[in-house]
Write a protein that holds these residues in place. Structure first.
Motif, mmCIF file in Angstrom:
data_model
loop_
_atom_site.group_PDB
_atom_site.id
_atom_site.type_symbol
_atom_site.label_atom_id
_atom_site.label_comp_id
_atom_site.label_asym_id
_atom_site.label_seq_id
_atom_site.Cartn_x
_atom_site.Cartn_y
_atom_site.Cartn_z
ATOM 1 N N PHE A 58 0.833 -1.197 0.000
ATOM 2 C CA PHE A 58 0.000 0.000 0.000
ATOM 3 C C PHE A 58 0.870 1.250 0.000
ATOM 4 O O PHE A 58 0.614 2.202 -0.754
ATOM 5 C CB PHE A 58 -0.928 0.003 1.212
ATOM 6 C CG PHE A 58 -1.768 1.239 1.326
ATOM 7 C CD1 PHE A 58 -2.989 1.330 0.671
ATOM 8 C CD2 PHE A 58 -1.346 2.329 2.082
ATOM 9 C CE1 PHE A 58 -3.766 2.473 0.762
ATOM 10 C CE2 PHE A 58 -2.109 3.479 2.171
ATOM 11 C CZ PHE A 58 -3.323 3.551 1.512
ATOM 12 N N ALA A 59 1.913 1.267 0.843
ATOM 13 C CA ALA A 59 2.776 2.443 0.952
ATOM 14 C C ALA A 59 3.477 2.744 -0.368
ATOM 15 O O ALA A 59 3.560 3.898 -0.799
ATOM 16 C CB ALA A 59 3.797 2.238 2.068
ATOM 17 N N HIS A 60 3.979 1.719 -1.035
ATOM 18 C CA HIS A 60 4.750 1.954 -2.257
ATOM 19 C C HIS A 60 3.861 2.237 -3.458
ATOM 20 O O HIS A 60 4.249 3.022 -4.339
ATOM 21 C CB HIS A 60 5.697 0.779 -2.496
ATOM 22 C CG HIS A 60 6.884 0.820 -1.602
ATOM 23 N ND1 HIS A 60 8.130 1.247 -2.020
ATOM 24 C CD2 HIS A 60 7.020 0.534 -0.279
ATOM 25 C CE1 HIS A 60 8.972 1.210 -1.016
ATOM 26 N NE2 HIS A 60 8.324 0.772 0.055
ATOM 27 N N VAL A 61 2.679 1.644 -3.501
ATOM 28 C CA VAL A 61 1.722 2.015 -4.550
ATOM 29 C C VAL A 61 1.278 3.467 -4.340
ATOM 30 O O VAL A 61 1.180 4.248 -5.299
ATOM 31 C CB VAL A 61 0.514 1.069 -4.562
ATOM 32 C CG1 VAL A 61 -0.588 1.595 -5.483
ATOM 33 C CG2 VAL A 61 0.939 -0.331 -5.016
ATOM 34 N N ALA A 62 1.025 3.849 -3.091
ATOM 35 C CA ALA A 62 0.635 5.227 -2.792
ATOM 36 C C ALA A 62 1.750 6.202 -3.159
ATOM 37 O O ALA A 62 1.487 7.276 -3.721
ATOM 38 C CB ALA A 62 0.281 5.366 -1.310
ATOM 39 N N LEU A 63 2.998 5.855 -2.835
ATOM 40 C CA LEU A 63 4.125 6.717 -3.182
ATOM 41 C C LEU A 63 4.189 6.943 -4.687
ATOM 42 O O LEU A 63 4.344 8.077 -5.161
ATOM 43 C CB LEU A 63 5.429 6.102 -2.688
ATOM 44 C CG LEU A 63 6.717 6.828 -3.121
ATOM 45 C CD1 LEU A 63 6.771 8.226 -2.506
ATOM 46 C CD2 LEU A 63 7.944 6.014 -2.733
ATOM 47 N N ARG A 64 4.055 5.872 -5.446
ATOM 48 C CA ARG A 64 4.104 6.011 -6.907
ATOM 49 C C ARG A 64 2.919 6.826 -7.424
ATOM 50 O O ARG A 64 3.053 7.589 -8.392
ATOM 51 C CB ARG A 64 4.153 4.632 -7.561
ATOM 52 C CG ARG A 64 5.521 3.960 -7.446
ATOM 53 C CD ARG A 64 5.539 2.594 -8.100
ATOM 54 N NE ARG A 64 6.895 2.043 -8.129
ATOM 55 C CZ ARG A 64 7.766 2.250 -9.115
ATOM 56 N NH1 ARG A 64 7.417 2.985 -10.169
ATOM 57 N NH2 ARG A 64 8.972 1.718 -9.065
ATOM 58 N N THR A 65 1.762 6.683 -6.791
ATOM 59 C CA THR A 65 0.595 7.466 -7.187
ATOM 60 C C THR A 65 0.842 8.955 -6.959
ATOM 61 O O THR A 65 0.547 9.797 -7.824
ATOM 62 C CB THR A 65 -0.644 7.006 -6.406
ATOM 63 O OG1 THR A 65 -0.881 5.619 -6.653
ATOM 64 C CG2 THR A 65 -1.872 7.803 -6.801
ATOM 65 N N VAL A 66 1.391 9.300 -5.795
ATOM 66 C CA VAL A 66 1.693 10.697 -5.473
ATOM 67 C C VAL A 66 2.716 11.271 -6.450
ATOM 68 O O VAL A 66 2.517 12.352 -7.033
ATOM 69 C CB VAL A 66 2.210 10.812 -4.025
ATOM 70 C CG1 VAL A 66 2.866 12.169 -3.790
ATOM 71 C CG2 VAL A 66 1.072 10.602 -3.034
ATOM 72 N N LEU A 67 3.817 10.552 -6.652
ATOM 73 C CA LEU A 67 4.879 11.064 -7.517
ATOM 74 C C LEU A 67 4.434 11.136 -8.973
ATOM 75 O O LEU A 67 4.844 12.031 -9.717
ATOM 76 C CB LEU A 67 6.126 10.190 -7.381
ATOM 77 C CG LEU A 67 6.795 10.219 -5.994
ATOM 78 C CD1 LEU A 67 7.980 9.253 -5.955
ATOM 79 C CD2 LEU A 67 7.242 11.631 -5.635
ATOM 80 N N SER A 68 3.575 10.212 -9.390
ATOM 81 C CA SER A 68 3.029 10.255 -10.737
ATOM 82 C C SER A 68 2.194 11.523 -10.930
ATOM 83 O O SER A 68 2.296 12.208 -11.965
ATOM 84 C CB SER A 68 2.177 9.021 -11.013
ATOM 85 O OG SER A 68 1.505 9.123 -12.259
#
Length: 227
Positions: A58-68
């Protein structure tokens, strides 16, 4: 620092923080793991407990979503590398984006995920308030002035005092890129440090959190509670 909230557009000099809670009932398999790279999937699979795999995913998918959202690149196209370690110069310092001038930091504690993004080096950390026994064991490793602050607090308040100091210290060390490789007693994080602004973050009860920003000047901190 100021703490406006919401997802409104902000100046590029702002520090942006996402405070997210892992939804009840989700599992790693229910997330879009296709956006993760091979190393992220390997690390996710290394966790023994399913709940740990879920929080990591969840944390890493969220991080990629934010940075995207901030860079315009698809989540699965983002590539990460490591800055040189300040201690030895080897490439295992803080994680950085390979192709965008944004700095970021990620922390997760139990079901809480903290993501920080800034135009300058940044570190974030979230910590649960520990048990009193743990405070007694670890507080002695802190800077002498920090240790004195913990010991000066009433016994029932020491865990919260310690958690605040520990979150500030971890945020600073993550921003530096040394992690716990730097002596815990080297820096007094009760206030700002040369070139760095350290700020406590409002979080859920039972947790402490902080952000460290490599900036000599105050910056607005914008806190978002959803993606």
């Amino acid at each position: 620092m100021e703490f406006p909230t919401g997802a409104e557009a902000c100046d590029t000099s702002d520090v942006r923080i996402w405070v997210l809670r892992v939804p009840d009932g989700i599992s790693a398999s229910s997330l879009d793991l296709s956006v993760l790279d091979q190393e992220e999937r390997r690390r996710m699979a290394s966790f023994t407990h399913g709940c740990d795999r879920t929080v990591y995913a969840f944390a890493h998918v969220a991080l990629r979503t934010v940075l995207s959202g901030l860079t315009g690149a698809p989540p699965d196209a983002l590539r990460f590398t490591r800055a040189p370690c300040p201690c030895c110069g080897e490439p295992h310092g803080r994680p950085v984006l390979a192709s965008a001038p944004l700095e970021f930091s990620l922390s997760h504690s139990r079901d809480l995920v903290l993501i920080g993004v800034a135009p300058v080096p940044i570190g974030v950390d979230a910590e649960p308030v520990p048990e009193p026994e743990a405070v007694e064991q670890i507080a002695q490793l802190l800077h002498p002035s920090e240790c004195e602050e913990v010991e000066a607090a009433a016994p029932e308040d020491r865990p919260a005092v310690f958690a605040r100091l520990w979150a500030r210290k971890e945020a600073y060390l993550k921003g530096l890129g040394t992690g716990l490789g730097r002596d815990l007693a080297a820096d007094d994080v009760r206030g700002d440090l040369p070139g760095w602004r350290l700020t406590d973050l409002p979080l859920a009860a039972g947790h402490a959190a902080a952000v460290a920003v490599n900036s000599p000047d105050p910056r607005t901190v914008r806190v978002h509670r959803s993606l």
